[in-house]
Enzyme design. Sequence first.
Site, short mmCIF file in Angstrom:
data_model
loop_
_atom_site.label_atom_id
_atom_site.label_comp_id
_atom_site.label_asym_id
_atom_site.label_seq_id
_atom_site.Cartn_x
_atom_site.Cartn_y
_atom_site.Cartn_z
N ALA A 124 0.94 -1.10 -0.31
CA ALA A 124 -0.06 -0.03 0.08
C ALA A 124 0.92 1.19 -0.13
O ALA A 124 1.21 1.91 1.10
CB ALA A 124 -0.90 -0.08 1.34
N LEU A 125 1.37 1.65 -1.34
CA LEU A 125 2.26 2.88 -1.44
C LEU A 125 1.46 3.78 -2.24
O LEU A 125 1.52 5.19 -1.46
CB LEU A 125 3.39 2.31 -2.11
CG LEU A 125 4.54 3.49 -2.33
CD1 LEU A 125 5.14 3.86 -1.07
CD2 LEU A 125 5.46 2.58 -3.24
N ALA A 130 -0.25 10.66 -5.21
CA ALA A 130 1.15 10.10 -5.00
C ALA A 130 1.38 8.79 -5.72
O ALA A 130 1.26 7.95 -5.21
CB ALA A 130 1.56 9.75 -3.43
N ARG A 275 -2.10 -20.21 -40.88
CA ARG A 275 -3.23 -19.34 -41.50
C ARG A 275 -3.04 -19.23 -43.20
O ARG A 275 -1.91 -18.79 -43.50
CB ARG A 275 -3.06 -17.88 -40.99
CG ARG A 275 -4.00 -17.09 -41.38
CD ARG A 275 -5.45 -17.32 -41.59
NE ARG A 275 -6.28 -16.20 -41.82
CZ ARG A 275 -7.63 -16.36 -42.21
NH1 ARG A 275 -8.11 -17.39 -42.13
NH2 ARG A 275 -8.16 -15.23 -42.54
N GLN A 343 -1.53 -7.83 -35.03
CA GLN A 343 -1.84 -7.39 -36.32
C GLN A 343 -1.72 -8.72 -37.33
O GLN A 343 -2.24 -8.95 -38.25
CB GLN A 343 -0.89 -6.33 -36.84
CG GLN A 343 -0.98 -5.89 -38.21
CD GLN A 343 -2.20 -4.84 -38.32
OE1 GLN A 343 -2.63 -4.54 -37.38
NE2 GLN A 343 -2.90 -4.57 -39.52
N GLY A 347 -8.01 -10.21 -37.77
CA GLY A 347 -9.09 -9.98 -37.04
C GLY A 347 -9.30 -11.10 -35.97
O GLY A 347 -10.06 -10.68 -34.91
N GLU A 370 5.67 0.33 -11.70
CA GLU A 370 7.33 0.54 -11.19
C GLU A 370 8.10 1.47 -11.93
O GLU A 370 9.27 1.63 -12.19
CB GLU A 370 8.10 -1.01 -11.87
CG GLU A 370 7.32 -2.41 -11.18
CD GLU A 370 7.47 -2.44 -9.71
OE1 GLU A 370 8.05 -1.54 -9.15
OE2 GLU A 370 6.85 -3.31 -9.23
N SER A 373 7.03 5.15 -17.95
CA SER A 373 8.34 5.35 -19.13
C SER A 373 8.62 6.79 -18.91
O SER A 373 10.09 6.99 -19.46
CB SER A 373 7.82 5.08 -20.80
OG SER A 373 7.48 3.53 -20.67
#
Length: 392
Positions: A124-125, A130, A275, A343, A347, A370, A373
């Site tokens: 619990a940080l 924050a 495929r 991709q 589908g 963590e 970026s």
Amino acid sequence: MSSSQDGFMTEERRAIQAMAREFAMKEVLPIANELDPVNGEIPMELRDKMSELGFFGIMIPEEHGGLGLGAFEYCLVAEELARAWMSVASIMARGNGLVGGFSEEQRARLLPKMARGEFLGAVALSEPEAGSDVANISCRATRTDGGWLINGQKMWCTFADGADYLAIFARTGAEIDPRRRHAGISAFVVEKERGTLPDGISGNTVRKIGYRGWKTWDLSFDDFFVPEDAMLGQEGRGFYGAMSFLEVARAHTAARAIGLARGALEDSIAYARQRVQFNQPIGNYQAIRFKIASMATDIEAARQLMYSVCAAIDSGRRCDTEASMAKLFASEMAERVTSEGLQIHGGAGYTTDFAVERHWRDARLTKIFEGTSEIQHRIISDSLLGKVAEAR
């Protein structure tokens, strides 16, 4: 997939990797394919098997019942587990000395249970104000007879219900000093009954798009009592404890990202071979072949950087900048590679019938937790350029 690992790999490490890979593909992947689409939880039986293999005690010293290995072996296993289900690679971190700063008495009493998978934690940080700015914690612990009373809010506490203890970070010092906002934050380890939230803590589950298999919570603390001996380390030093394990945590996130990307690559290779379009497998077309070549190259580059960081951690050399680089590169790579994998599936990739959509959803999270970026870019640039002086 094979890779040029000879510079880092030993026979022992290859054996650990092979064991983890077999477990991931035979035990974890079928469960992930079944439960993730329906938002099911990681079964206790799977956790018990992980305990038997020692996964919760990889980095715990042998004298405390662990395997006594390093960050390298920890991340080897994490990559393999994440290739099957990232949440399982993540629950492994709930052992392995999740938080530092245990006293000798706490280490002797708690680490053996942690190594056996009997004492797993949740942190619990983070708070509403924050997240990346950890020093802005406002949740407060005030002294009372025999301990402390905690009041405030916490966010993004994954596994709060299933854990055997909570590691809670709260401000015990005076009002926040704008010049030293990290000062006065303390950490507490609170043992709890598995499957419940203790009296004084209430919570709501977060509606996540991925990271399934366990619940993530927003928590409210209302005069939650913790005894005096629950404090982890010295009063006011909790911020440093939270930061001390980040090199390993970021290497672990890089490993998880690599595992996800590898899952997308391997699934895409299999799909491209079977495929058929225009009377031949799509893997015969240069556009698909070149995508797969680039995906494999990106994964290997990230893996070698992660290996280098793990070797530095295990040697005792400080490598916080390099760990940020590994986390940044691997997580950005994972989102890109898993998207390419989707991709290639066309589908079909946009359905829950194929695991590549799970890899894609979970890869997106690795760019956030963590340290985002953007935070990694800041850490790396500050290391190279120094921090920008305030204008006068």
